[in-house]
Design a protein around this motif. Sequence first.
Motif: not given
Length: 164
Positions: A51-64, A66-72
């Motif tokens: 079992p796995q959640n076969a999707r990656q962390v979305p790139q927009d997390v980093l675009q909102r 940068l510092a908080r996105g990198a931590l998330q």
Amino acid sequence: MLGALLSALVLWLASGLVAPVPTGWRAAGTVGFALLAVARDAGLLPRLRLPQNARQVPQDVLQRDLARGALQFGFEMGTGVRTYVSASLPYALALAVLLANDAGVALLAGLGFALGRAATPTLRFASGTGEEWDDRLIGRLPLLTTGAATAATAAWTVLALRAW
């Protein structure tokens, strides 16, 4: 690091449910599943889907932000829940933590998983040639996954024998 430690904490808390199972049985279960992991990574059990959640962390997390996105992004990657997991070893490690019912084992496993997850992007960045590094990794990935699962199985077997 925080994501992996959170996953380890959750597994350790859930491990209380297996505490009544005799130690020898839990050790045998760990080794047995680790052997299945080796067989799966070696291509002997290609239909064994984990079992796995076969999707990656979305790139927009980093675009909102940068510092908080990198931590998330790092937190979510560290949990191992919101990402692709191509090898069987993380599953064997999770089961080993669950069956060990030991806070120290959970802490060490969480730290080890975090360091392992951090190693790939760190080494890729340090190589200076990301695309070439990716190509070399893809060629060596079957050997790396099977070798790591085999080494972990050997270590767990030694620990299981000590438990009996």
